[in-house]
Write a protein that holds these residues in place. Structure first.
Motif, PDB file in Angstrom:
ATOM      1  N   MET A   1      12.641  19.490  43.403  1.00 49.62           N
ATOM      2  CA  MET A   1      13.784  19.493  42.484  1.00 49.62           C
ATOM      3  C   MET A   1      14.472  20.856  42.530  1.00 49.62           C
ATOM      4  SD  MET A   1      13.890  18.990  38.327  1.00 49.62           S
ATOM      5  CE  MET A   1      13.426  17.271  38.403  1.00 49.62           C
ATOM      6  N   ILE A   2      15.799  20.847  42.697  1.00 46.16           N
ATOM      7  CA  ILE A   2      16.568  22.086  42.677  1.00 46.16           C
ATOM      8  C   ILE A   2      16.940  22.402  41.238  1.00 46.16           C
ATOM      9  CG2 ILE A   2      18.704  23.176  43.431  1.00 46.16           C
ATOM     10  CD1 ILE A   2      18.543  21.467  45.949  1.00 46.16           C
ATOM     11  N   LEU A   3      16.668  23.641  40.821  1.00 48.34           N
ATOM     12  CA  LEU A   3      16.864  24.043  39.438  1.00 48.34           C
ATOM     13  C   LEU A   3      18.006  25.027  39.313  1.00 48.34           C
ATOM     14  CD1 LEU A   3      13.128  24.689  38.507  1.00 48.34           C
ATOM     15  CD2 LEU A   3      14.445  22.599  38.128  1.00 48.34           C
ATOM     16  N   ASP A   4      18.593  25.080  38.124  1.00 47.83           N
ATOM     17  CA  ASP A   4      19.547  26.138  37.845  1.00 47.83           C
ATOM     18  C   ASP A   4      18.801  27.462  37.849  1.00 47.83           C
ATOM     19  OD1 ASP A   4      21.843  27.505  37.212  1.00 47.83           O
ATOM     20  OD2 ASP A   4      22.434  26.167  35.593  1.00 47.83           O
ATOM     21  N   ASP A   5      19.533  28.526  38.088  1.00 43.81           N
ATOM     22  CA  ASP A   5      18.923  29.856  38.213  1.00 43.81           C
ATOM     23  C   ASP A   5      19.238  30.669  36.967  1.00 43.81           C
ATOM     24  OD1 ASP A   5      17.838  32.217  39.003  1.00 43.81           O
ATOM     25  OD2 ASP A   5      19.242  32.609  40.635  1.00 43.81           O
ATOM     26  N   PHE A   6      18.404  30.514  35.939  1.00 44.81           N
ATOM     27  CA  PHE A   6      18.666  31.206  34.684  1.00 44.81           C
ATOM     28  C   PHE A   6      18.286  32.683  34.745  1.00 44.81           C
ATOM     29  CE2 PHE A   6      18.307  26.763  33.271  1.00 44.81           C
ATOM     30  CZ  PHE A   6      19.548  26.642  32.659  1.00 44.81           C
ATOM     31  N   ASP A   7      17.679  33.094  35.858  1.00 46.08           N
ATOM     32  CA  ASP A   7      17.355  34.507  36.016  1.00 46.08           C
ATOM     33  C   ASP A   7      18.559  35.311  36.494  1.00 46.08           C
ATOM     34  OD1 ASP A   7      14.711  34.242  35.208  1.00 46.08           O
ATOM     35  OD2 ASP A   7      14.043  33.680  37.212  1.00 46.08           O
ATOM     36  N   SER A   8      19.594  34.624  36.977  1.00 46.61           N
ATOM     37  CA  SER A   8      20.805  35.324  37.396  1.00 46.61           C
ATOM     38  C   SER A   8      21.574  35.774  36.160  1.00 46.61           C
ATOM     39  CB  SER A   8      21.692  34.399  38.249  1.00 46.61           C
ATOM     40  OG  SER A   8      21.058  34.079  39.461  1.00 46.61           O
ATOM     41  N   ARG A   9      21.879  37.048  36.108  1.00 47.75           N
ATOM     42  CA  ARG A   9      22.575  37.615  34.949  1.00 47.75           C
ATOM     43  C   ARG A   9      24.004  37.089  34.889  1.00 47.75           C
ATOM     44  NH1 ARG A   9      25.886  41.699  35.115  1.00 47.75           N
ATOM     45  NH2 ARG A   9      25.110  42.274  37.203  1.00 47.75           N
ATOM     46  N   PRO A  10      24.434  36.535  33.738  1.00 49.88           N
ATOM     47  CA  PRO A  10      25.828  36.103  33.625  1.00 49.88           C
ATOM     48  C   PRO A  10      26.772  37.239  33.991  1.00 49.88           C
ATOM     49  CG  PRO A  10      24.572  35.305  31.756  1.00 49.88           C
ATOM     50  CD  PRO A  10      23.653  36.228  32.517  1.00 49.88           C
ATOM     51  N   GLY A  11      27.776  36.928  34.783  1.00 51.78           N
ATOM     52  CA  GLY A  11      28.707  37.939  35.254  1.00 51.78           C
ATOM     53  C   GLY A  11      28.355  38.503  36.617  1.00 51.78           C
ATOM     54  N   VAL A  21      30.497  26.673  41.805  1.00 51.54           N
ATOM     55  CA  VAL A  21      29.997  25.474  42.494  1.00 51.54           C
ATOM     56  C   VAL A  21      29.862  24.316  41.509  1.00 51.54           C
ATOM     57  CG1 VAL A  21      27.994  24.477  43.673  1.00 51.54           C
ATOM     58  CG2 VAL A  21      28.845  26.737  44.343  1.00 51.54           C
ATOM     59  N   GLY A  22      29.272  24.588  40.349  1.00 55.03           N
ATOM     60  CA  GLY A  22      29.033  23.524  39.381  1.00 55.03           C
ATOM     61  C   GLY A  22      30.294  22.995  38.729  1.00 55.03           C
ATOM     62  N   SER A  23      31.254  23.870  38.476  1.00 50.02           N
ATOM     63  CA  SER A  23      32.431  23.451  37.708  1.00 50.02           C
ATOM     64  C   SER A  23      33.624  23.059  38.566  1.00 50.02           C
ATOM     65  CB  SER A  23      32.855  24.573  36.754  1.00 50.02           C
ATOM     66  OG  SER A  23      33.330  25.701  37.477  1.00 50.02           O
ATOM     67  N   GLN A  24      33.686  23.538  39.825  1.00 49.81           N
ATOM     68  CA  GLN A  24      34.886  23.314  40.635  1.00 49.81           C
ATOM     69  C   GLN A  24      34.621  22.649  41.980  1.00 49.81           C
ATOM     70  OE1 GLN A  24      37.891  24.282  39.210  1.00 49.81           O
ATOM     71  NE2 GLN A  24      36.662  24.903  37.452  1.00 49.81           N
ATOM     72  N   LEU A  25      33.607  23.098  42.698  1.00 47.74           N
ATOM     73  CA  LEU A  25      33.460  22.678  44.088  1.00 47.74           C
ATOM     74  C   LEU A  25      33.213  21.177  44.221  1.00 47.74           C
ATOM     75  CD1 LEU A  25      33.507  23.499  46.999  1.00 47.74           C
ATOM     76  CD2 LEU A  25      31.097  24.183  46.826  1.00 47.74           C
ATOM     77  N   ARG A  26      32.435  20.596  43.303  1.00 42.80           N
ATOM     78  CA  ARG A  26      32.204  19.152  43.393  1.00 42.80           C
ATOM     79  C   ARG A  26      33.510  18.378  43.286  1.00 42.80           C
ATOM     80  NH1 ARG A  26      28.418  17.691  38.749  1.00 42.80           N
ATOM     81  NH2 ARG A  26      29.332  19.568  37.875  1.00 42.80           N
ATOM     82  N   GLN A  27      34.425  18.846  42.428  1.00 39.81           N
ATOM     83  CA  GLN A  27      35.714  18.169  42.261  1.00 39.81           C
ATOM     84  C   GLN A  27      36.635  18.368  43.462  1.00 39.81           C
ATOM     85  OE1 GLN A  27      37.525  18.760  38.304  1.00 39.81           O
ATOM     86  NE2 GLN A  27      35.656  19.855  37.741  1.00 39.81           N
ATOM     87  N   LEU A  28      36.322  19.365  44.301  1.00 39.25           N
ATOM     88  CA  LEU A  28      37.128  19.643  45.487  1.00 39.25           C
ATOM     89  C   LEU A  28      36.584  18.938  46.728  1.00 39.25           C
ATOM     90  CD1 LEU A  28      37.630  23.478  44.885  1.00 39.25           C
ATOM     91  CD2 LEU A  28      39.260  21.636  44.416  1.00 39.25           C
ATOM     92  N   GLY A  29      35.648  18.012  46.530  1.00 38.30           N
ATOM     93  CA  GLY A  29      35.089  17.277  47.647  1.00 38.30           C
ATOM     94  C   GLY A  29      33.721  17.755  48.078  1.00 38.30           C
ATOM     95  N   GLY A  30      33.266  18.855  47.487  1.00 37.71           N
ATOM     96  CA  GLY A  30      31.901  19.307  47.743  1.00 37.71           C
ATOM     97  C   GLY A  30      31.735  20.253  48.911  1.00 37.71           C
ATOM     98  N   ALA A  81      20.976  18.692  44.664  1.00 38.01           N
ATOM     99  CA  ALA A  81      21.284  19.505  43.486  1.00 38.01           C
ATOM    100  C   ALA A  81      22.146  18.764  42.476  1.00 38.01           C
ATOM    101  CB  ALA A  81      21.998  20.785  43.909  1.00 38.01           C
ATOM    102  N   VAL A  82      22.672  17.599  42.857  1.00 37.12           N
ATOM    103  CA  VAL A  82      23.589  16.877  41.977  1.00 37.12           C
ATOM    104  C   VAL A  82      22.959  16.517  40.629  1.00 37.12           C
ATOM    105  CG1 VAL A  82      24.929  14.749  41.723  1.00 37.12           C
ATOM    106  CG2 VAL A  82      25.056  16.071  43.844  1.00 37.12           C
ATOM    107  N   PRO A  83      21.700  16.018  40.573  1.00 36.53           N
ATOM    108  CA  PRO A  83      21.121  15.730  39.253  1.00 36.53           C
ATOM    109  C   PRO A  83      21.089  16.953  38.339  1.00 36.53           C
ATOM    110  CG  PRO A  83      19.827  14.681  40.979  1.00 36.53           C
ATOM    111  CD  PRO A  83      20.809  15.574  41.671  1.00 36.53           C
TER     112      PRO A  83
END
Length: 272
Positions: A1-11, A21-30, A81-83
């Motif tokens: 299972m591919i997980l989100d990376d909560f260790d990455s510091r926001p910003g 990737v999560g908010s835009q790339l899927r809508q652009l065809g992936g 990663a889609v789920p």
């Protein structure tokens, strides 16, 4: 299972890339070319060298897969990663507040010392989805998170080590708010909400360009998206009277309505 990376510091470059990737790339065809992806990150204030390093890190986590299209090197969102990304959509854009009479889920587990690494991962991931710690081996969360808990147990092969109970409001020998303050790190959650409010309150309103809308929106979304995971949306009786959660949620809604469409227009134009 591919997980989100909560260790990455926001910003950080890595976190901003994951947010894009999560908010835009899927809508652009992936799929997006390497050059366009670097330029997208430059629009977010990430220099080219930092962008390439972030792409390499995200690729190593399995979120992006290299793929040639029409002779151009680029990256495609990993279907595996889609789920995770769809779960993020539900958390981030449909934040669910616990009502006073909604049920709770208790997670009781006993894991042998020989599997202490899995036990550590279980505790870590339960914390990531907003569960609180009642006692060693006993965690609590709103019952609507039951499916996510079961998914974590299954992924770690720990289903046989845990029992879930769906129950009414817990009764403690102190006010519920005092118990909740011990089970969840409300100070940390307050800090996350207040920082979001302080840094992004000025964003509501028209942006001067789609590029500005894109940068403002992705930076705000990148900081916000961690909050709905760590904050389980406790009922008012479990929270201090001056809790900033609703103000933070309302602000994110206004930012989304104001900037999201123009941000996506910029991403679409910049990916061609």
């Amino acid at each position: 299972m591919i997980l989100d990376d909560f260790d990455s510091r926001p910003g950080s470059a890595t976190s901003l890339l994951r947010t894009f990737v999560g908010s835009q790339l899927r809508q652009l065809g992936g799929w997006i070319s390497s050059a366009h992806l670097v330029r997208i990150l430059e629009a977010l204030g990430v220099p080219a060298n930092g962008a390439r390093s972030a792409i390499a890190r995200v690729k190593s986590k399995g979120l992006l897969l290299p793929e040639m299209v029409n002779g151009q090197q680029g990256y495609r969102v990993n279907v595996e990663a889609v789920p995770m990304l769809e779960s993020g959509d539900r958390r981030i854009f449909s934040f669910r507040q616990q009502r006073e009479d909604d049920p709770w889920c208790l997670i009781s587990f006993s894991i042998p010392e020989s599997r202490r690494d899995a036990r550590h991962q279980l505790r870590r991931r339960l914390g990531w989805i907003g569960c609180g710690t009642v006692a060693t081996g006993l965690w609590i969360c709103p019952a609507h998170l039951k499916a996510e808990v079961l998914s974590i147990l299954d992924d770690l092969d720990l289903s046989d080590c845990a029992t879930l109970f769906i129950a009414g409001r817990p009764e403690a020998n102190r006010p519920f708010a005092d118990a909740a303050a011990q089970w969840w790190d409300l100070d940390r959650l307050r800090e996350l909400h207040e920082r979001f409010l302080a840094q992004h309150s000025a964003l509501v309103g028209p942006a001067s360009s789609d590029a500005e809308a894109f940068a403002c929106y992705i930076h705000a979304l990148d900081q916000w998206r961690v909050i709905p995971y760590l904050d389980p949306g406790l009922p008012n009786s479990a929270l201090p009277a001056d809790w900033p959660g609703q103000a933070s949620l309302d602000l994110f809604g206004r930012i989304s309505r104001s900037l999201a469409a123009r941000a996506h227009a910029f991403a679409r134009a910049s990916s061609k």
